[in-house]
Motif scaffolding. Structure first.
Motif, short mmCIF file in Angstrom:
data_model
loop_
_atom_site.label_atom_id
_atom_site.label_comp_id
_atom_site.label_asym_id
_atom_site.label_seq_id
_atom_site.Cartn_x
_atom_site.Cartn_y
_atom_site.Cartn_z
N ILE A 44 -3.29 3.67 -10.09
CA ILE A 44 -3.75 5.08 -9.71
C ILE A 44 -2.65 6.02 -9.30
O ILE A 44 -2.60 7.18 -9.75
N ARG A 45 -1.72 5.65 -8.41
CA ARG A 45 -0.57 6.47 -7.98
C ARG A 45 0.52 6.76 -9.04
O ARG A 45 0.72 7.79 -9.35
N GLU A 46 0.64 5.94 -9.88
CA GLU A 46 1.70 6.25 -11.13
C GLU A 46 0.81 7.28 -12.04
O GLU A 46 1.67 7.99 -12.56
N ASP A 68 -17.39 8.30 -8.85
CA ASP A 68 -16.13 8.16 -9.04
C ASP A 68 -15.05 8.63 -7.99
O ASP A 68 -15.47 9.42 -7.11
N ILE A 69 -13.90 8.08 -7.80
CA ILE A 69 -12.91 8.17 -6.73
C ILE A 69 -12.18 9.74 -7.28
O ILE A 69 -11.29 9.27 -8.16
N ASP A 70 -12.14 10.75 -6.77
CA ASP A 70 -11.40 11.72 -7.26
C ASP A 70 -10.18 12.17 -5.82
O ASP A 70 -10.46 12.28 -5.11
N ILE A 71 -8.94 11.94 -6.70
CA ILE A 71 -7.89 12.37 -5.74
C ILE A 71 -6.88 13.32 -6.52
O ILE A 71 -6.84 13.56 -7.53
N SER A 72 -6.04 13.91 -5.58
CA SER A 72 -5.13 14.80 -6.09
C SER A 72 -3.77 14.79 -5.35
O SER A 72 -3.85 14.67 -4.08
N ASP A 73 -2.84 15.13 -5.80
CA ASP A 73 -1.64 15.35 -4.96
C ASP A 73 -0.54 16.35 -5.69
O ASP A 73 -0.82 16.80 -6.73
N THR A 74 0.65 16.74 -4.92
CA THR A 74 1.38 17.81 -5.44
C THR A 74 2.92 17.25 -5.33
O THR A 74 3.30 16.52 -4.41
N ALA A 75 3.64 17.84 -6.26
CA ALA A 75 5.02 17.57 -6.04
C ALA A 75 5.60 18.80 -6.45
O ALA A 75 5.20 19.66 -7.46
N VAL A 76 7.08 19.16 -5.89
CA VAL A 76 7.70 20.47 -6.22
C VAL A 76 8.73 20.12 -7.05
O VAL A 76 9.73 19.27 -6.77
N PHE A 77 8.82 20.76 -8.30
CA PHE A 77 10.01 20.47 -9.42
C PHE A 77 10.93 21.72 -9.40
O PHE A 77 10.46 22.77 -9.23
N VAL A 78 12.14 21.62 -9.54
CA VAL A 78 13.18 22.73 -9.73
C VAL A 78 13.84 22.55 -11.03
O VAL A 78 14.61 21.46 -10.98
N ASN A 83 6.36 14.11 -1.32
CA ASN A 83 5.87 13.64 -0.05
C ASN A 83 5.01 12.17 -0.41
O ASN A 83 3.89 12.34 -0.65
N TRP A 84 5.62 11.02 0.05
CA TRP A 84 4.90 9.73 -0.42
C TRP A 84 3.73 9.59 0.82
O TRP A 84 3.59 8.74 1.72
N SER A 85 2.78 10.51 0.71
CA SER A 85 1.50 10.24 1.47
C SER A 85 0.54 8.95 1.13
O SER A 85 0.55 8.91 -0.06
N LYS A 86 -0.14 8.91 2.05
CA LYS A 86 -1.22 7.62 1.67
C LYS A 86 -2.61 8.30 1.17
O LYS A 86 -3.00 9.46 1.46
N PHE A 87 -3.21 7.73 0.36
CA PHE A 87 -4.38 8.06 0.00
C PHE A 87 -5.60 7.37 0.13
O PHE A 87 -5.74 6.38 0.63
N ASP A 88 -6.83 8.10 0.34
CA ASP A 88 -8.02 7.52 0.75
C ASP A 88 -8.89 7.44 -0.67
O ASP A 88 -9.24 8.15 -1.58
N LEU A 89 -8.62 5.93 -1.05
CA LEU A 89 -8.96 5.38 -2.41
C LEU A 89 -10.30 4.87 -2.30
O LEU A 89 -10.49 3.86 -2.78
N HIS A 90 -11.19 5.45 -1.60
CA HIS A 90 -12.80 5.15 -1.56
C HIS A 90 -13.69 5.89 -2.22
O HIS A 90 -13.48 7.26 -2.08
N SER A 91 -14.59 5.50 -2.70
CA SER A 91 -15.68 6.43 -3.28
C SER A 91 -16.37 7.06 -2.34
O SER A 91 -16.54 6.48 -1.18
#
Length: 220
Positions: free
Chosen positions: A134-136, A206-216, A170-178
């Motif tokens: 999921i993380r990948e 379903d488990i819905d998750i989102s995350d962000t990363a900054v690209f230059v 930022n390698w944060s933890k996810f709440d991977l629970h429905s």
């Protein structure tokens, strides 16, 4: 000095729960320490025995927390002063049972645990067995999102997207629970729990998750 463009990529992933975590809490209170510990041990034996009879291996039932504490009630005496009333030694044992999502197995586990004389407190969560996948997928989604935004901005500005300069994540933890929660009846309705467990037939959300990363990127 080279010109750059900074874009935040937003990754979004939706996953179907494929794993069940059954959490069980056993609590004992007794003024005699040895009796409290003996009763707690007996409750564990009864619970594990019931789950084994239901087809689960003993070593699949894991302890997540075990604590012993003194329990007091705070009251006012006749002079209006607070005093501590010793209630006994409280033993709390938290366990979990994890297995692949299967409603028939879950029903058997709930029937066994709720029908056990130890009467554990129960809670059920639905999650994913392989969080790495999921993380990948989430990181790939964030990367694709950022590049698409950068290319649109560059095209609209009459420039070209150059080489990638840096990534800030930022390698944060996810709440991977429905969000689906299966709540059990309380102690007063204890006899209703096994009946509900036998008739259970649900599809977790379903488990819905989102995350962000900054690209230059460099701008050409």
């Amino acid at each position: 000095m080279s010109r750059t463009i900074t874009v935040k990529g937003v990754g979004k992933v939706s996953a179907k729960p494929d794993y069940v975590v059954l959490s069980m809490t056993l609590e004992v209170l007794d003024k005699d320490y040895n009796k409290a510990m003996d009763t707690a041990a007996e409750h564990i034996r009864l619970l594990t025995g019931a789950l084994e009879e239901a087809g689960f291996e003993k070593n699949s039932i894991k302890t997540t927390d075990f604590q012993v504490r003194t329990d007091y009630t705070h009251e006012n005496d006749s002079n209006g002063r607070w005093k501590n009333i010793f209630n006994g030694y409280a033993v709390c044992h938290k366990l979990k049972l994890e297995f692949d999502f299967d409603m028939e197995r879950l029903s058997k586990a709930l029937c066994a645990a709720s029908g056990c004389e130890a009467r554990p407190q129960l809670s059920i969560t639905f999650t994913v067995k392989d969080p790495t996948a999921i993380r990948e997928e989430l990181l790939r989604s964030a990367s694709a999102s950022a590049k698409q935004k950068a290319e649109i901005l560059c095209d609209a500005s009459g420039v070209k997207l150059g080489t990638l300069q840096s990534i800030d994540y930022n390698w944060s933890k996810f709440d991977l629970h429905s969000t689906t929660r299966l709540r059990m009846a309380d102690e007063q309705e204890h006899n209703a729990v096994p009946m509900m467990a036998k008739a259970i037939d649900i599809t977790p959300d379903d488990i819905d998750i989102s995350d962000t990363a900054v690209f230059v990127w460099e701008i050409i």
